[in-house]
Design a protein around this motif. Structure first.
Motif, PDB file in Angstrom:
ATOM      1  N   SER A   1      10.412  12.165  -2.414  1.00  0.00           N
ATOM      2  CA  SER A   1      10.597  10.825  -2.982  1.00  0.00           C
ATOM      3  C   SER A   1      11.136   9.865  -1.921  1.00  0.00           C
ATOM      4  CB  SER A   1      11.494  10.874  -4.211  1.00  0.00           C
ATOM      5  OG  SER A   1      12.758  11.417  -3.911  1.00  0.00           O
ATOM      6  N   ARG A   2      12.435   9.753  -1.826  1.00  0.00           N
ATOM      7  CA  ARG A   2      13.057   8.946  -0.768  1.00  0.00           C
ATOM      8  C   ARG A   2      14.306   9.676  -0.301  1.00  0.00           C
ATOM      9  NH1 ARG A   2       8.883   6.919  -0.483  1.00  0.00           N
ATOM     10  NH2 ARG A   2       8.286   4.723  -0.758  1.00  0.00           N
ATOM     11  N   GLY A   3      14.617   9.527   0.993  1.00  0.00           N
ATOM     12  CA  GLY A   3      15.737  10.258   1.580  1.00  0.00           C
ATOM     13  C   GLY A   3      17.052  10.012   0.863  1.00  0.00           C
TER      14      GLY A   3
ATOM     15  N   SER B   1       0.874  -1.162   0.000  1.00  0.00           N
ATOM     16  CA  SER B   1       0.000   0.000   0.000  1.00  0.00           C
ATOM     17  C   SER B   1       0.915   1.216   0.000  1.00  0.00           C
ATOM     18  CB  SER B   1      -0.901  -0.109   1.229  1.00  0.00           C
ATOM     19  OG  SER B   1      -1.084   1.099   1.855  1.00  0.00           O
ATOM     20  N   GLY B   2       1.036   1.874  -1.166  1.00  0.00           N
ATOM     21  CA  GLY B   2       2.025   2.930  -1.393  1.00  0.00           C
ATOM     22  C   GLY B   2       2.686   2.639  -2.729  1.00  0.00           C
ATOM     23  N   VAL B   3       3.318   3.665  -3.292  1.00  0.00           N
ATOM     24  CA  VAL B   3       3.875   3.457  -4.637  1.00  0.00           C
ATOM     25  C   VAL B   3       5.315   2.954  -4.601  1.00  0.00           C
ATOM     26  CG1 VAL B   3       4.650   5.850  -5.060  1.00  0.00           C
ATOM     27  CG2 VAL B   3       3.967   4.433  -6.962  1.00  0.00           C
ATOM     28  N   GLY B   4       6.120   3.480  -3.656  1.00  0.00           N
ATOM     29  CA  GLY B   4       7.539   3.129  -3.599  1.00  0.00           C
ATOM     30  C   GLY B   4       7.720   1.710  -3.068  1.00  0.00           C
ATOM     31  N   VAL B   5       8.513   0.914  -3.775  1.00  0.00           N
ATOM     32  CA  VAL B   5       8.743  -0.466  -3.326  1.00  0.00           C
ATOM     33  C   VAL B   5      10.237  -0.716  -3.091  1.00  0.00           C
ATOM     34  CG1 VAL B   5       6.644  -1.514  -4.283  1.00  0.00           C
ATOM     35  CG2 VAL B   5       8.658  -1.250  -5.723  1.00  0.00           C
TER      36      VAL B   5
ATOM     37  N   PRO C   1       7.437  14.015   8.843  1.00  0.00           N
ATOM     38  CA  PRO C   1       7.715  12.571   9.049  1.00  0.00           C
ATOM     39  C   PRO C   1       7.090  11.642   7.991  1.00  0.00           C
ATOM     40  CG  PRO C   1       5.996  13.281  10.524  1.00  0.00           C
ATOM     41  CD  PRO C   1       6.367  14.490   9.722  1.00  0.00           C
ATOM     42  N   HIS C   2       7.452  11.848   6.738  1.00  0.00           N
ATOM     43  CA  HIS C   2       6.978  10.996   5.633  1.00  0.00           C
ATOM     44  C   HIS C   2       5.443  10.892   5.646  1.00  0.00           C
ATOM     45  CE1 HIS C   2       8.299   7.485   2.857  1.00  0.00           C
ATOM     46  NE2 HIS C   2       7.171   8.020   2.427  1.00  0.00           N
ATOM     47  N   ILE C   3       4.822  12.042   5.396  1.00  0.00           N
ATOM     48  CA  ILE C   3       3.353  12.096   5.500  1.00  0.00           C
ATOM     49  C   ILE C   3       2.682  12.339   4.144  1.00  0.00           C
ATOM     50  CG2 ILE C   3       3.148  12.707   7.951  1.00  0.00           C
ATOM     51  CD1 ILE C   3       2.994  15.682   7.039  1.00  0.00           C
ATOM     52  N   GLY C   4       3.391  11.976   3.083  1.00  0.00           N
ATOM     53  CA  GLY C   4       2.832  12.201   1.738  1.00  0.00           C
ATOM     54  C   GLY C   4       1.436  11.621   1.565  1.00  0.00           C
ATOM     55  N   THR C   5       1.180  10.487   2.167  1.00  0.00           N
ATOM     56  CA  THR C   5      -0.145   9.864   1.995  1.00  0.00           C
ATOM     57  C   THR C   5      -0.891   9.730   3.324  1.00  0.00           C
ATOM     58  OG1 THR C   5       0.991   7.750   2.106  1.00  0.00           O
ATOM     59  CG2 THR C   5       0.427   8.552  -0.087  1.00  0.00           C
ATOM     60  N   ALA C   6      -0.481  10.526   4.289  1.00  0.00           N
ATOM     61  CA  ALA C   6      -1.114  10.403   5.613  1.00  0.00           C
ATOM     62  C   ALA C   6      -2.411  11.216   5.676  1.00  0.00           C
ATOM     63  CB  ALA C   6      -0.139  10.838   6.701  1.00  0.00           C
TER      64      ALA C   6
ATOM     65  N   ALA D   1      -3.677   5.932  -6.007  1.00  0.00           N
ATOM     66  CA  ALA D   1      -4.149   6.528  -4.749  1.00  0.00           C
ATOM     67  C   ALA D   1      -3.164   7.549  -4.180  1.00  0.00           C
ATOM     68  CB  ALA D   1      -4.403   5.413  -3.734  1.00  0.00           C
ATOM     69  N   VAL D   2      -1.887   7.373  -4.468  1.00  0.00           N
ATOM     70  CA  VAL D   2      -0.894   8.240  -3.809  1.00  0.00           C
ATOM     71  C   VAL D   2      -0.696   9.583  -4.523  1.00  0.00           C
ATOM     72  CG1 VAL D   2       0.417   6.217  -3.018  1.00  0.00           C
ATOM     73  CG2 VAL D   2       1.172   7.414  -5.045  1.00  0.00           C
ATOM     74  N   ALA D   3      -1.101   9.654  -5.796  1.00  0.00           N
ATOM     75  CA  ALA D   3      -0.674  10.803  -6.610  1.00  0.00           C
ATOM     76  C   ALA D   3      -1.136  12.161  -6.044  1.00  0.00           C
ATOM     77  CB  ALA D   3      -1.133  10.610  -8.050  1.00  0.00           C
TER      78      ALA D   3
ATOM     79  N   PRO E   1      -2.515  13.118  -2.939  1.00  0.00           N
ATOM     80  CA  PRO E   1      -2.032  13.543  -1.612  1.00  0.00           C
ATOM     81  C   PRO E   1      -0.535  13.815  -1.572  1.00  0.00           C
ATOM     82  CG  PRO E   1      -2.671  11.223  -1.585  1.00  0.00           C
ATOM     83  CD  PRO E   1      -3.147  11.780  -2.879  1.00  0.00           C
ATOM     84  N   THR E   2       0.241  13.069  -2.341  1.00  0.00           N
ATOM     85  CA  THR E   2       1.693  13.301  -2.312  1.00  0.00           C
ATOM     86  C   THR E   2       2.030  14.607  -3.036  1.00  0.00           C
ATOM     87  OG1 THR E   2       1.933  10.906  -2.324  1.00  0.00           O
ATOM     88  CG2 THR E   2       3.937  12.168  -2.615  1.00  0.00           C
ATOM     89  N   ALA E   3       1.307  14.874  -4.118  1.00  0.00           N
ATOM     90  CA  ALA E   3       1.503  16.165  -4.802  1.00  0.00           C
ATOM     91  C   ALA E   3       1.134  17.312  -3.858  1.00  0.00           C
ATOM     92  CB  ALA E   3       0.653  16.218  -6.063  1.00  0.00           C
TER      93      ALA E   3
HETATM   94  O1  LIG Z   1       3.619   5.855  -1.656  1.00  0.00           O
HETATM   95  C1  LIG Z   1       4.758   6.012  -1.240  1.00  0.00           C
HETATM   96  O2  LIG Z   1       5.672   5.216  -1.492  1.00  0.00           O
HETATM   97  C2  LIG Z   1       5.082   7.177  -0.417  1.00  0.00           C
HETATM   98  O3  LIG Z   1       6.125   7.245   0.118  1.00  0.00           O
HETATM   99  C3  LIG Z   1       4.088   8.279  -0.299  1.00  0.00           C
HETATM  100  O4  LIG Z   1       4.566   9.328   0.484  1.00  0.00           O
END
Ligand SMILES: O=C(O)C(=O)CO
Length: 393
Positions: A308-310, A145-149, A356-361, A170-172, A174-176
């Motif tokens: 994106s990612r740290g 559940s999330g785009v980054g794997v 704290p990584h809240i793109g989809t929170a 689903a992430v597009a 809220p993350t934008a």
């Molecule tokens: O969906 C993801 O991977 C995210 O990190 C969203 O913030």
């Protein structure tokens, strides 16, 4: 003829133990309900939902509510978050699966491991190791559940014949939104402003600093996938000049729709942008994409935003650039690691905002991600086309 069509429709749906009557009921329902709604019928049969009201009437008389034990087993990994998130998500998952928590699994490994056909990974926090995969002989799919794997070893997982899916749709939005929020907050020094407004030492409102404006500024988007494109749509409303750098250039119509200009060289984008936003996937190619050299190409008035990612940024180089004002500021929703150690130098700077990584929170995103993940998992289990499968490179 009609019956043979009905049988064809049935084919991709494996019958699980306890579903002995399902085939008969399904045909009966197709006959009374029509082909148009056959997917809904299956849904209703198993999960008690049907978007079509006629279907609802026809089906309710026939429907057998499946017992928890009859539903496909899903192991949930780190459902985390607040109590509210946990309850809502668990309720949603329970409509479709027999939920097995890690605790239950560990307490009764032998029985549970056979039941588990799928794993639901909440966001990007937990990883899945070889040992876990070896203990799940019937596992078919890991629904992220999330785009980054990047937290999953796709090659290793695939060697077990297990599929991985993600939730790009689903992430597009809220993350934008969080990208825009960070850009605006950093530009207008919102966090510092809040601190002054709430401080017991504040006697009157006066600040000895000024922010910068987002409106009409140049935004450079590095990584123009679906999130990047949503950011561009939003930035257009701020009359921003939009540059982007991407592995593949977007179609001309897409560029025109948001007024985005393609920079083949990332360097050109870095030199021209007032705000640089990182929205790439973390891969070996993007690991430390932004280091000392790239930061030195940016304007001293520019702000770096990372959603994106740290590990896409060389954080030591960023500390140095912020300390010596090589760039104006940074706003990060992601860091490496998460959270940063409490004594990390990035936490001591005042020209940085870290969330704290809240793109989809958001309430909506959590639900939409879960629904997207569930649809992916069910598609794999039912042998149907998978909406969002991720493949090892
Ligand atoms: O969906 C993801 O991977 C995210 O990190 C969203 O913030």
């Amino acid at each position: 003829m009609f019956m043979s069509k009905a049988f064809n429709l049935l084919k991709p749906i494996p019958l699980m133990s306890g579903q002995t009557n399902l085939a008969y009921k399904f045909i009966h329902l197709v006959a009374s309900h029509g082909r148009r709604c056959h997917r809904s019928v299956i849904y209703k049969q198993r999960y008690r939902t049907c978007p079509c009201s006629a279907g609802r009437r026809t089906i309710s008389a026939e429907t057998k509510v499946m017992a928890k034990e009859e539903l496909p087993g899903v192991l949930i990994l780190d459902i985390g978050g607040t109590q509210g998130v946990l309850e809502n998500l668990a309720a949603l998952l329970k409509k479709h699966f027999h939920l097995i928590t890690m605790k239950e699994f560990l307490e009764n490994k032998e029985e549970m491991s056979k039941k588990i056909q799928s794993v639901f990974v909440f966001e990007c926090r937990p990883t899945i190791d070889r040992e876990l995969l070896e203990s799940l002989p019937n596992l078919k799919v890991i629904g992220n559940s999330g785009v980054g794997v990047d937290h999953l070893d796709l090659k290793m997982i695939s060697s077990f014949g297990v599929k991985v899916t993600n939730t790009p749709h689903a992430v597009a939005d809220p993350t934008a939104d969080i990208g825009m929020a960070l850009m605006l907050a950093s530009a207008r020094r919102l966090v510092e402003g809040c601190q002054i407004a709430v401080s017991p030492d504040t006697k009157h409102f006066a600040v000895d600093w000024l922010g910068v404006e987002v409106t009409r500024a140049t935004l450079g988007i590095i990584g123009m996938g679906s999130i990047g494109y949503k950011v561009a749509q939003r930035a257009r409303a701020f009359n921003m000049r939009i540059l982007y750098h991407n592995r593949n250039r977007r179609r001309k119509e897409e560029e025109e729709a948001v007024g985005a200009h393609y920079c083949e060289k990332m360097e050109d984008l870095l030199q021209q942008s007032d705000f640089v936003m990182l929205i790439v996937n973390l891969t070996p190619e993007t690991h430390r994409l932004i280091g000392k050299k790239e930061l030195s190409l940016m304007k001293p008035t520019a702000t770096l935003i990372n959603i994106s990612r740290g590990a896409v940024i060389d954080q030591d180089a960023l500390v140095e650039a912020l300390q010596s004002k090589v760039i104006r500021a940074a706003a990060l929703d992601v860091t490496y690691p998460e959270p940063l150690p409490r004594d990390h130098p990035l936490l001591k700077l005042n020209n940085i905002i870290i969330t704290p990584h809240i793109g989809t929170a958001t309430v909506q995103a959590i639900h939409m991600m879960a629904e997207e993940a569930i649809a992916n998992i069910l598609a794999v289990l039912n042998g149907q086309p998978i909406p969002s499968e991720v493949f090892p490179k």
